[in-house]
Design an enzyme around this catalytic site. Structure first.
Site, short mmCIF file in Angstrom:
data_model
loop_
_atom_site.label_atom_id
_atom_site.label_comp_id
_atom_site.label_asym_id
_atom_site.label_seq_id
_atom_site.Cartn_x
_atom_site.Cartn_y
_atom_site.Cartn_z
N GLY A 12 -12.54 -20.77 -1.10
CA GLY A 12 -11.85 -21.19 -0.14
C GLY A 12 -10.48 -21.65 -0.35
O GLY A 12 -10.05 -22.65 0.43
N LYS A 91 -17.79 -9.45 3.22
CA LYS A 91 -18.60 -8.72 3.74
C LYS A 91 -17.98 -8.10 4.96
O LYS A 91 -17.06 -8.49 5.54
CB LYS A 91 -19.54 -9.62 4.35
CG LYS A 91 -21.12 -9.08 5.14
CD LYS A 91 -22.03 -9.95 5.55
CE LYS A 91 -22.99 -9.59 6.71
NZ LYS A 91 -23.71 -8.36 6.32
N HIS A 109 -4.59 -10.03 1.43
CA HIS A 109 -4.91 -9.20 0.15
C HIS A 109 -4.05 -9.38 -0.88
O HIS A 109 -3.02 -9.55 -0.81
CB HIS A 109 -4.94 -7.76 0.58
CG HIS A 109 -5.35 -6.81 -0.45
ND1 HIS A 109 -6.78 -6.56 -0.62
CD2 HIS A 109 -4.71 -6.02 -1.26
CE1 HIS A 109 -7.03 -5.69 -1.49
NE2 HIS A 109 -5.83 -5.34 -2.06
C1 GRF Z 1 -7.77 -14.15 -2.33
O1 GRF Z 1 -7.23 -13.66 -3.48
C2 GRF Z 1 -7.69 -13.22 -1.14
O2 GRF Z 1 -6.44 -12.43 -1.33
C3 GRF Z 1 -8.83 -12.41 -1.51
O3 GRF Z 1 -9.81 -13.14 -2.05
C4 GRF Z 1 -9.19 -14.33 -2.86
C5 GRF Z 1 -9.89 -15.56 -1.88
O4 GRF Z 1 -9.51 -16.71 -2.85
N1 GRF Z 1 -9.28 -11.61 -0.52
P1 GRF Z 1 -9.93 -18.28 -2.00
O5 GRF Z 1 -11.63 -18.19 -1.89
O6 GRF Z 1 -9.21 -18.27 -0.79
O7 GRF Z 1 -9.54 -19.09 -3.21
#
Ligand code: GRF
Length: 200
Positions: A12, A91, A109
């Protein structure tokens, strides 16, 4: 004040960046709740630390997919959520939920979509693929979610140079720093342009 929900499955850190911008007054929004499919997600603890309701919704709490979709939507409607921010949510969302919040679900992403998106392109796999392809640049993309994952319209993108010495991990770290900057920015722009009213 716009009301949003944030979905996260992992640590997160993107959620944290959104919270930090809200608390600093640079992102005018209220997080109604943070939702995770993973009861042990660090994201839920981050939410609790900031007095934001933390909700666990998964096949364990909701074995029936139809009930899951119905409860997910009523949770959002009851809280008056206008926009959903996916931040490392692993999910798939029920199609009926995507339809209800059509054009109001954002995702981040860790690559320059439409490149390095789609099936299997999550987490470290994205950066492995970028390096294997010898791409000169990567980056981060904030986009709208449609039924076809990673294919919705791009809202904001920022490039990151791929260095010769990069490993997937070093590249991931630099891309993540960009994510933390552009997600609150994209959300701010999106929320301020939003027309009144929320989900159908
Ligand atoms: C990030 O790299 C986001 O782009 C991807 O998952 C990762 C999440 O990281 N979809 P975090 O949980 O916000 O640290």
């Amino acid at each position: 004040m716009r009301v949003i929900s944030v979905f996260a499955s992992g640590s997160g850190s993107n959620l944290q960046s959104i919270i930090d911008h809200i608390e600093a007054g640079t992102l005018p929004a209220k997080i109604a709740f943070v939702l995770s499919n993973n009861s042990a997600a660090g994201a839920l603890n981050r939410a609790r630390r900031h007095n934001i309701p933390a909700v666990h919704f998964s096949a364990k709490t909701h074995p029936d997919p139809e009930q899951y979709a119905a409860d997910l939507l009523s949770l959002h409607r009851d809280a008056g959520v206008e926009v959903v921010a996916l931040a490392g949510y692993m999910k798939h969302l029920p199609p009926s939920f995507i339809a209800s919040y059509q054009g109001r679900i954002l995702n981040i992403h860790p690559a320059l979509l439409p490149q390095f998106g789609g099936k299997g392109m999550f987490g470290i796999h994205v950066h492995e693929a970028v390096i294997a392809a010898k791409a000169k640049e990567s980056g981060a993309t904030v986009h709208l979610v449609t039924d076809h994952y990673d294919e919705g319209p791009v809202l904001l993108q920022e490039k990151v140079a791929v260095l010769q010495a990069d490993t997937p991990e070093t590249l991931a770290k630099r891309v993540l720093a960009v994510e933390h900057r552009i997600y609150p920015k994209a959300l701010k722009e999106f929320l301020s342009a939003l027309k009144d009213g929320y989900a159908r």
